[in-house]
Scaffold this motif. Sequence first.
Motif, PDB file in Angstrom:
ATOM      1  N   LEU A  62       0.844  -1.206   0.000  1.00 21.77           N
ATOM      2  CA  LEU A  62       0.000   0.000   0.000  1.00 21.77           C
ATOM      3  C   LEU A  62       0.872   1.247   0.000  1.00 21.77           C
ATOM      4  CD1 LEU A  62      -2.928   1.165   0.259  1.00 21.77           C
ATOM      5  CD2 LEU A  62      -2.536   1.199   2.730  1.00 21.77           C
ATOM      6  N   HIS A  63       1.923   1.249   0.824  1.00 28.20           N
ATOM      7  CA  HIS A  63       2.830   2.395   0.887  1.00 28.20           C
ATOM      8  C   HIS A  63       3.623   2.556  -0.415  1.00 28.20           C
ATOM      9  CE1 HIS A  63       2.926   2.190   5.577  1.00 28.20           C
ATOM     10  NE2 HIS A  63       1.829   2.737   5.105  1.00 28.20           N
ATOM     11  N   ALA A  64       3.865   1.454  -1.107  1.00 30.83           N
ATOM     12  CA  ALA A  64       4.615   1.492  -2.366  1.00 30.83           C
ATOM     13  C   ALA A  64       3.723   1.851  -3.555  1.00 30.83           C
ATOM     14  CB  ALA A  64       5.284   0.145  -2.614  1.00 30.83           C
ATOM     15  N   ASP A  65       2.466   2.184  -3.281  1.00 29.41           N
ATOM     16  CA  ASP A  65       1.520   2.618  -4.315  1.00 29.41           C
ATOM     17  C   ASP A  65       1.241   1.508  -5.339  1.00 29.41           C
ATOM     18  OD1 ASP A  65      -0.237   4.485  -5.458  1.00 29.41           O
ATOM     19  OD2 ASP A  65       1.271   5.128  -6.906  1.00 29.41           O
ATOM     20  N   LYS A  66       1.186   0.264  -4.877  1.00 28.43           N
ATOM     21  CA  LYS A  66       0.847  -0.832  -5.783  1.00 28.43           C
ATOM     22  C   LYS A  66      -0.664  -0.951  -5.971  1.00 28.43           C
ATOM     23  CE  LYS A  66       4.996  -3.620  -5.067  1.00 28.43           C
ATOM     24  NZ  LYS A  66       5.543  -4.963  -4.705  1.00 28.43           N
ATOM     25  N   PHE A  67      -1.421  -0.401  -5.024  1.00 30.21           N
ATOM     26  CA  PHE A  67      -2.880  -0.358  -5.165  1.00 30.21           C
ATOM     27  C   PHE A  67      -3.421   0.836  -4.393  1.00 30.21           C
ATOM     28  CE2 PHE A  67      -1.527  -3.964  -2.462  1.00 30.21           C
ATOM     29  CZ  PHE A  67      -1.870  -3.489  -1.197  1.00 30.21           C
ATOM     30  N   ASP A  68      -4.680   1.179  -4.688  1.00 30.50           N
ATOM     31  CA  ASP A  68      -5.311   2.351  -4.086  1.00 30.50           C
ATOM     32  C   ASP A  68      -6.060   2.033  -2.807  1.00 30.50           C
ATOM     33  OD1 ASP A  68      -4.730   4.162  -6.391  1.00 30.50           O
ATOM     34  OD2 ASP A  68      -6.044   2.754  -7.444  1.00 30.50           O
ATOM     35  N   ILE A  69      -6.441   0.767  -2.640  1.00 33.91           N
ATOM     36  CA  ILE A  69      -7.223   0.358  -1.482  1.00 33.91           C
ATOM     37  C   ILE A  69      -6.984  -1.121  -1.233  1.00 33.91           C
ATOM     38  CG2 ILE A  69      -9.266  -0.087  -2.929  1.00 33.91           C
ATOM     39  CD1 ILE A  69     -10.997   0.804  -0.536  1.00 33.91           C
ATOM     40  N   ALA A  70      -6.916  -1.499   0.042  1.00 34.07           N
ATOM     41  CA  ALA A  70      -6.755  -2.907   0.419  1.00 34.07           C
ATOM     42  C   ALA A  70      -8.065  -3.408   1.001  1.00 34.07           C
ATOM     43  CB  ALA A  70      -5.631  -3.071   1.441  1.00 34.07           C
ATOM     44  N   VAL A  71      -8.543  -4.537   0.492  1.00 28.88           N
ATOM     45  CA  VAL A  71      -9.791  -5.125   0.954  1.00 28.88           C
ATOM     46  C   VAL A  71      -9.586  -6.631   1.120  1.00 28.88           C
ATOM     47  CG1 VAL A  71     -11.014  -3.390  -0.432  1.00 28.88           C
ATOM     48  CG2 VAL A  71     -10.820  -5.719  -1.295  1.00 28.88           C
TER      49      VAL A  71
END
Length: 286
Positions: free
Chosen positions: A118-127
């Motif tokens: 998430l911090h590495a900007d691999k995705f916008d939201i974690a679900v």
Amino acid sequence: MFKKWKKVILAGAISLSLVGTGYIGHDLISTPNVSAESASAISPGHLKNAATSQLDEIIDRGYIRVGMTGDYKPFTYLNPKTNEYEGYDVDAAKELGKDLGVKVRLVSTTWPDMMKDLHADKFDIAVGGVTRNTARQKTAYVSQGYITFGKAPLVRAEDKDKYLTIEDINKPAVRIGVNPGGTNEVFVRQHLSNANVTVVQNNLDIPHLVADGTYDVMITDTVEAMTYAKADQRLYAALTDDPFTKNEKGYMIPRGDFIYASYLEMWMDEMKLQGKFDALYKKWIE
């Protein structure tokens, strides 16, 4: 009495004289205006409005990147037969994309790497079964809860009365299988340190290993435990009405983006108000 009035008149004359020279007008009248203007310029709302929100970036690019593990039924499951993700939060992510007017791109992650990704900007939201807690909130923004659950043991049906307390499980003879990097492992390390614990890399393997006798207990969420017990009569979800903990699931985004976080919270409010979360619960959990 005359002396007192004389002092009042003299003080008034001095004040008028200062105003006339512009002294009071500069230091006592202008200064507050300058301070108010400076405070407005550096206020949080001003800075947030000036910054670009991730919400705008998502809409501009035309898709939202949704991170999930694919190993946490019924929230997220990568079906090997179809090579497609399915589950409660997969459907919820599609609803989010529809509301945003963008496509949904599902991104694979793991529990140990979720925060880093998430911090590495691999995705916008974690679900996908993300537990709300203050540890995650320190470095990310975790939304309001959408489902309540607790940590509970998944055991063999024949042992349904055997592992009902922490004391029953926290013994060297009790074999526990747990997935790495998430709140299940945190719970096991904190409360079951005397048990025989094995970290199993693939969370999907653990229920079957409990059923065939390799492990005695899987510590997991009540929702996941019920899902596996319903699918395999050899298994039993214990303490679902009175689990060891009480928690909620939420969605996780980068912190510090007021606009994006506000949108997410309102979208979740609408999902609840329109009964869409209830529909997903009936489809994937009941």
